[in-house]
Scaffold this motif. Structure first.
Motif, PDB file in Angstrom:
ATOM      1  N   ARG A 486       0.824  -1.210   0.000  1.00  0.00           N
ATOM      2  CA  ARG A 486       0.000   0.000   0.000  1.00  0.00           C
ATOM      3  C   ARG A 486       0.853   1.253   0.000  1.00  0.00           C
ATOM      4  N   ALA A 487       0.331   2.303  -0.611  1.00  0.00           N
ATOM      5  CA  ALA A 487       0.970   3.611  -0.546  1.00  0.00           C
ATOM      6  C   ALA A 487       0.766   4.203   0.848  1.00  0.00           C
ATOM      7  N   ASP A 488       1.632   5.139   1.213  1.00  0.00           N
ATOM      8  CA  ASP A 488       1.547   5.742   2.552  1.00  0.00           C
ATOM      9  C   ASP A 488       0.229   6.462   2.778  1.00  0.00           C
ATOM     10  N   ASP A 489      -0.319   7.041   1.709  1.00  0.00           N
ATOM     11  CA  ASP A 489      -1.546   7.826   1.858  1.00  0.00           C
ATOM     12  C   ASP A 489      -2.793   7.028   1.462  1.00  0.00           C
ATOM     13  N   ALA A 490      -2.709   5.712   1.513  1.00  0.00           N
ATOM     14  CA  ALA A 490      -3.841   4.875   1.109  1.00  0.00           C
ATOM     15  C   ALA A 490      -5.009   5.035   2.079  1.00  0.00           C
ATOM     16  N   PRO A 491      -6.234   4.907   1.587  1.00  0.00           N
ATOM     17  CA  PRO A 491      -7.397   4.968   2.473  1.00  0.00           C
ATOM     18  C   PRO A 491      -7.438   3.756   3.397  1.00  0.00           C
ATOM     19  N   PRO A 492      -8.310   3.738   4.396  1.00  0.00           N
ATOM     20  CA  PRO A 492      -8.420   2.572   5.280  1.00  0.00           C
ATOM     21  C   PRO A 492      -8.649   1.287   4.473  1.00  0.00           C
ATOM     22  N   GLN A 493      -8.188   0.177   5.016  1.00  0.00           N
ATOM     23  CA  GLN A 493      -8.231  -1.082   4.275  1.00  0.00           C
ATOM     24  C   GLN A 493      -9.626  -1.452   3.789  1.00  0.00           C
ATOM     25  N   PRO A 494     -10.666  -1.393   4.608  1.00  0.00           N
ATOM     26  CA  PRO A 494     -11.988  -1.782   4.097  1.00  0.00           C
ATOM     27  C   PRO A 494     -12.434  -0.944   2.898  1.00  0.00           C
ATOM     28  N   GLU A 495     -12.153   0.345   2.962  1.00  0.00           N
ATOM     29  CA  GLU A 495     -12.532   1.231   1.861  1.00  0.00           C
ATOM     30  C   GLU A 495     -11.733   0.905   0.597  1.00  0.00           C
ATOM     31  N   LEU A 496     -10.434   0.701   0.777  1.00  0.00           N
ATOM     32  CA  LEU A 496      -9.582   0.375  -0.358  1.00  0.00           C
ATOM     33  C   LEU A 496     -10.009  -0.951  -0.992  1.00  0.00           C
ATOM     34  N   GLU A 497     -10.294  -1.944  -0.172  1.00  0.00           N
ATOM     35  CA  GLU A 497     -10.673  -3.253  -0.704  1.00  0.00           C
ATOM     36  C   GLU A 497     -11.990  -3.199  -1.456  1.00  0.00           C
ATOM     37  N   ASP A 498     -12.935  -2.407  -0.960  1.00  0.00           N
ATOM     38  CA  ASP A 498     -14.202  -2.250  -1.691  1.00  0.00           C
ATOM     39  C   ASP A 498     -13.956  -1.625  -3.058  1.00  0.00           C
ATOM     40  N   GLN A 499     -13.088  -0.618  -3.104  1.00  0.00           N
ATOM     41  CA  GLN A 499     -12.782   0.040  -4.374  1.00  0.00           C
ATOM     42  C   GLN A 499     -12.112  -0.930  -5.349  1.00  0.00           C
ATOM     43  N   LEU A 500     -11.188  -1.719  -4.833  1.00  0.00           N
ATOM     44  CA  LEU A 500     -10.457  -2.645  -5.694  1.00  0.00           C
ATOM     45  C   LEU A 500     -11.358  -3.761  -6.205  1.00  0.00           C
ATOM     46  N   ARG A 501     -12.208  -4.293  -5.348  1.00  0.00           N
ATOM     47  CA  ARG A 501     -13.140  -5.335  -5.795  1.00  0.00           C
ATOM     48  C   ARG A 501     -14.052  -4.807  -6.902  1.00  0.00           C
ATOM     49  N   ALA A 502     -14.537  -3.604  -6.699  1.00  0.00           N
ATOM     50  CA  ALA A 502     -15.437  -3.024  -7.697  1.00  0.00           C
ATOM     51  C   ALA A 502     -14.730  -2.810  -9.028  1.00  0.00           C
ATOM     52  N   VAL A 504     -11.998  -4.425 -10.204  1.00  0.00           N
ATOM     53  CA  VAL A 504     -11.713  -5.700 -10.857  1.00  0.00           C
ATOM     54  C   VAL A 504     -12.986  -6.275 -11.468  1.00  0.00           C
ATOM     55  N   THR A 505     -14.093  -6.161 -10.759  1.00  0.00           N
ATOM     56  CA  THR A 505     -15.374  -6.630 -11.295  1.00  0.00           C
ATOM     57  C   THR A 505     -15.722  -5.906 -12.579  1.00  0.00           C
ATOM     58  N   ARG A 506     -15.490  -4.590 -12.600  1.00  0.00           N
ATOM     59  CA  ARG A 506     -15.832  -3.791 -13.769  1.00  0.00           C
ATOM     60  C   ARG A 506     -14.938  -4.112 -14.954  1.00  0.00           C
ATOM     61  N   ARG A 507     -13.658  -4.270 -14.712  1.00  0.00           N
ATOM     62  CA  ARG A 507     -12.717  -4.394 -15.817  1.00  0.00           C
ATOM     63  C   ARG A 507     -12.402  -5.838 -16.218  1.00  0.00           C
ATOM     64  N   VAL A 508     -12.526  -6.772 -15.291  1.00  0.00           N
ATOM     65  CA  VAL A 508     -12.208  -8.166 -15.596  1.00  0.00           C
ATOM     66  C   VAL A 508     -13.425  -9.065 -15.461  1.00  0.00           C
ATOM     67  N   GLY A 509     -14.162  -8.892 -14.374  1.00  0.00           N
ATOM     68  CA  GLY A 509     -15.342  -9.715 -14.140  1.00  0.00           C
ATOM     69  C   GLY A 509     -15.471 -10.063 -12.672  1.00  0.00           C
ATOM     70  N   ALA A 510     -16.707 -10.334 -12.242  1.00  0.00           N
ATOM     71  CA  ALA A 510     -16.945 -10.638 -10.834  1.00  0.00           C
ATOM     72  C   ALA A 510     -16.197 -11.887 -10.388  1.00  0.00           C
ATOM     73  N   HIS A 511     -16.028 -12.858 -11.298  1.00  0.00           N
ATOM     74  CA  HIS A 511     -15.349 -14.098 -10.933  1.00  0.00           C
ATOM     75  C   HIS A 511     -13.890 -13.870 -10.567  1.00  0.00           C
TER      76      HIS A 511
END
Length: 539
Positions: A486-502, A504-511
């Motif tokens: 993670r970068a030093d200025d990264a948001p809290p983990q739950p927020e970051l993980e929600d953003q990343l899941r969304a 990846v789902t958008r660009r690659v797929g939910a699977h």
């Protein structure tokens, strides 16, 4: 093999100084052929302290003739092995050219190797002599102590003549005493020139036998992807301990009369840009990770030096963010490439091909024919992923694994070399590299490419580095696990993980969306910086 493919190889052969059917020597083609042209520049070595060395082909040829005499005086004869624990320095080229000239077999050793890695390569190659830079002499000692034999040691000392250990000889002192009349052995294209060990993630490294004809396998890459010629100046960032630095951006461009620039110091983005600007470099070849580190000075400057007209990458997937920011900085669009030590550069963006598109490759280089096969050796359906298979070209980089001949034989299906790398071909003919087959993640019945997931994760500004691997699911089965720096200025983990899941789902797929996230200070990488996913799967 098609008529067009045959024509490419005919042109390669026509550009040689000798008929390959009669004889072929890598040192002759990469250096000696130009030694009769006084003043013709071959190599510029820039140092961290600002010093610069300029070497003509004639000077390199004379130095390698002296080194060949030193090797001969040490009792080495054609077929013996010479190892070089050297880096981006002129001594690397003096040693390798001398070995090739003498009919010796060169064993490149990466300066980042530990003692176990060095010991294995020295023992497996049966190296009779080692040339080592003083910076890595201490690290070589434990490897030497574990050997049954006692190879000759030549040390490249520092400016004050220091760095040798008892029993070593001073490399440059030996060169100064030697006459420039070392043996020039008659070699055939099939004779071994180099023994290069691959950097596999599991098992002992495989020793690729590279013959004198290996040089020819890279000529299509230099001509059709790098697109450089004698009027260019190539900044080659790759270490000569590996095939990309030794052959693809080393001996092959030299054989076409292309002068090159090396930087001998540790990586320094500002220093690289200074060298590129001051030397008026026209082409840079580096790994995507190096381009990422060059971005900040480029963006600060607002534009690349005007002489720079070509950028090339290989060694790892090129991410979209790096390619976009590089081009936005008014630098030449990066041409990506895929290759392997066994065959050479195979899939590349071409000078006269479709414009580079990050995440994809332009397709097979002229001279090479490739397709995708399933594990059973059958062609895959259009749009499906498969293993990259390369039809046997007239010339390829390696002719076998000296220490594992049965593994080499198993890689061939008829006249095709089947790699361990997976890809998919788009309808427009561009290829997308998906990663090593054993890195593929099978989840919920889908094949997920870790490269595609990592590309999305790495595009997030809060992610410095990312890896995607398979992991056991909490309710059974297999899920995607993301390992992040993670970068030093990264948001809290739950927020970051929600953003990343969304994303990846958008660009690659939910699977493909990660179900598990872990955080580390750094990702495990091998000697050349390649991500070691196997260590994450078992760690």
């Amino acid at each position: 093999m098609s008529a067009e493919t045959e024509r490419v190889w005919d042109q390669v052969e026509a550009g040689l100084s000798t008929d390959p059917a009669v004889g072929l020597n890598t040192a002759r083609e990469a250096c000696g052929r130009y030694a009769g042209e006084p003043g013709r520049l071959a190599l510029v070595v820039r140092h961290a302290d600002g010093r610069a060395e300029r070497w003509t082909y004639a000077e390199l040829d004379r130095a390698c003739a002296r080194a060949a005499r030193v090797f001969s005086a040490a009792g080495l004869r054609q077929g013996d092995r010479v190892a070089g624990l050297l880096s981006r320095q002129v001594e690397s080229w003096i040693v390798v050219l001398a070995a090739w000239r003498s009919g010796l077999v060169y064993v490149p050793l990466f300066c980042g190797f530990g003692s176990d890695a060095l010991a294995y390569r020295l023992a497996a190659s049966r190296a009779a002599l080692v040339v080592v830079d003083h910076r890595w002499r201490a690290g070589l000692e434990p490897a030497l102590e574990s050997l049954d034999g006692d190879p000759h040691i030549l040390t490249v000392t520092d400016a004050a003549g220091r760095g040798r250990r008892p029993g070593d000889r001073d490399f440059h002192a030996e060169l100064e005493r030697a006459a420039p009349d070392g043996p020039a052995a008659p070699t055939a294209g099939a004779d071994p020139a180099t023994l290069l060990f691959t950097s596999g993630t599991t098992g002992e490294p495989k020793s690729c036998v590279m013959p004198h004809s290996a040089l020819l396998a890279l000529m299509p890459f230099v001509r059709h992807s790098l697109g450089v010629g004698p009027a260019d100046l190539l900044f080659t960032a790759a270490d000569p301990g590996w095939a990309y630095g030794l052959y693809s951006t080393g001996a092959a461009p030299m054989a076409l009369g292309v002068p090159r620039v090396l930087y001998s110091g540790d990586f320094d983005a500002d220093a690289w840009w200074r060298v590129i600007r001051e030397e008026r470099v026209t082409c840079i070849a580096a790994a995507p990770s190096a381009y990422r580190r060059l971005l900040t000075p480029l963006e600060r400057a607002g534009a690349a030096p005007p002489a720079l007209r070509t950028s090339a990458a290989a060694g790892e997937p090129l991410d979209a963010d790096t390619a976009r920011r590089w081009a936005a900085g008014r630098a030449p669009a990066i041409r990506d490439g895929y290759g392997l030590s066994e065959v050479g550069m195979v899939l590349c963006d071409l000078v006269d091909g479709s414009p580079p598109r990050p995440g994809t490759l332009g397709g097979p280089l002229p001279g090479f024919e490739a397709r995708l096969l399933d594990p059973g050796g059958e062609p895959v359906e259009a749009g499906a992923s498969g293993l990259i298979a390369v039809r046997r070209p007239r010339y390829q980089l390696s002719t076998g694994y000296e220490n594992r001949p049965e593994t080499w034989a198993a890689r061939w299906r008829g006249d095709e070399f089947v790699t361990e790398d997976r890809a998919v071909i788009h309808p427009d003919g561009r290829w997308r590299f998906l990663g090593r087959d054993d890195d593929m993640i099978v989840t919920s019945g889908y094949n997920v490419s870790p490269v595609e997931v990592e590309r999305v994760l790495g595009d997030h500004p809060a992610v410095v580095e990312a890896a995607a691997v398979a992991a056991p699911g909490r309710r059974g089965g297999t899920v995607v696990r993301a390992v992040l720096v993670r970068a030093d200025d990264a948001p809290p983990q739950p927020e970051l993980e929600d953003q990343l899941r969304a994303e990846v789902t958008r660009r690659v797929g939910a699977h493909a969306s990660p179900r598990i996230f872990d955080y580390v200070d750094a990702l495990p990488r091998n000697e050349v910086g390649k991500l070691q996913r196997a260590r994450l799967r078992t760690g």
